[in-house]
Design a protein around this motif. Structure first.
Motif: not given
Length: 347
Positions: A133-135, A101-103, A116-119, A168-169
């Motif tokens: 990576a995040i989504t 659960f840790f990223n 784009s690599s995150l979302f 995100l916030l």
């Protein structure tokens, strides 16, 4: 109405499902709060002025009905090696009990246009068949701790990189490839940075010494106000900083927390060798490590970790080969750490 509708208690079913959808209230139990309190006892030393406001914010936010935003958002500023990343990991361990659960996003490995690599990537573009990576992490887990490490060190324009994190916030982000909205409600969102750590470290030292004279809320507010004076006009946008629940500034390590970190490092390493270190460790061993650490550039936990690996591990390896169960650590005549075997494992 169907003649079979009486077979179900619809109000009860809806209530049960809504309770599951809320979710956040099921995360926080007395055991979780106890585990959070233990972080300052077992893992992070000399940073009580950070831990107390952080835990207080988590407790306060968890009690907000129908909260949409993450249960904690915070920026950790301070020198390298004082526990910023470790704190994020330990919050995850205390609440979610599993590293899955840790990223951690290491911003220094990205360019500012790599968002784009995150979302995710829009349809028709290369990579549009995979989640960011995040989504992707949010889609799979729906909860956990996200650490955006060193956002000011992204290659290119840090400000645009940090601004892209702001959704995100606010509680919801969109996976670009599918347009799916994902909630960050059951997450902790942390940012960690060494930015202006000398100036901010002075603030941390000041309020670490004053913490006994202030309430937790007063402490957090005072640190935030002075930190904002340093951060004003920096790569961290004001709108981003204003959205954070907490701006935490870690203090440089003093002798007591450094010694405790060393004890942890030695004890943890010995356990890996199935060896118990008898108390107390020869003070000459600890002093030798502290002197090396204090000469290092950062004077942080990483310096002590390296010292333990270089100077303590070899003698533990040798003791393990001799089937040692308990050892006494002493400084030898050649200024080398020695493990005197006091008990061996039975054949």
């Amino acid at each position: 109405m169907s003649k079979y509708s009486g077979l179900i208690n619809l109000d009860e079913i809806i209530g049960m499902l809504q309770g599951r959808q809320v979710g956040i209230d099921r995360i926080f139990t007395d055991d979780v709060y106890k585990a959070l309190e233990q972080i300052g006892v077992e893992k992070i030393f000399g940073q009580e002025h950070v831990l107390k406001p952080l835990i207080a914010k988590i407790k306060a936010n968890a009690d907000i009905p129908d909260r949409k935003r993450p249960f904690i958002t915070a920026a950790f500023f301070g020198p390298p090696g004082v526990g910023k990343t470790t704190l994020a990991e330990e919050v995850n361990n205390a609440i979610f009990k599993s590293p899955k659960f840790f990223n951690r996003i290491d911003s220094s490995q990205y360019k500012d246009y790599d968002i784009s690599s995150l979302f995710g990537t829009g349809r028709g573009y290369m990579g549009c068949d995979g989640y960011g990576a995040i989504t992707g992490w949010l889609r799979m887990s729906g909860k956990g701790v996200l650490l955006v490490d060193e956002p000011d060190r992204v290659k290119g324009d840090p400000k645009s990189w940090i601004q892209a994190m702001m959704p995100l916030l606010d509680g919801r982000v969109t996976e670009v490839s599918t347009k799916q909205e994902l909630s960050t409600r059951n997450t902790a969102i942390f940012f960690a940075s060494n930015y202006e750590y000398e100036k901010l470290g002075d603030i941390a030292e000041k309020y670490h010494s004053l913490q006994g004279t202030m309430s937790t809320d007063q402490l957090a507010a005072a640190i935030r106000k002075e930190a904002m004076n340093v951060l004003e006009g920096s790569v961290f946008p004001r709108a981003f900083l204003d959205r954070l629940d907490l701006i935490a500034v870690f203090a440089p390590l003093e002798i007591e927390p450094m010694a405790k970190i060393l004890a942890n490092e030695i004890g943890f390493l010995a356990e890996k060798h199935f060896i118990e270190v008898e108390r107390p460790i020869d003070s000459k061993v600890i002093v030798a490590a502290l002197e090396v650490g204090q000469e290092g550039e950062n004077k942080g936990a990483r310096d002590f970790t390296r010292w333990v690996i270089d100077n303590v591990n070899p003698t533990l390896v040798d003791a393990s080969r001799q089937k040692a169960k308990k050892v006494k650590l002493k400084m030898g005549p050649n200024n080398e750490v020695c493990a005197i075997i006091t008990e061996t494992h039975q054949e």
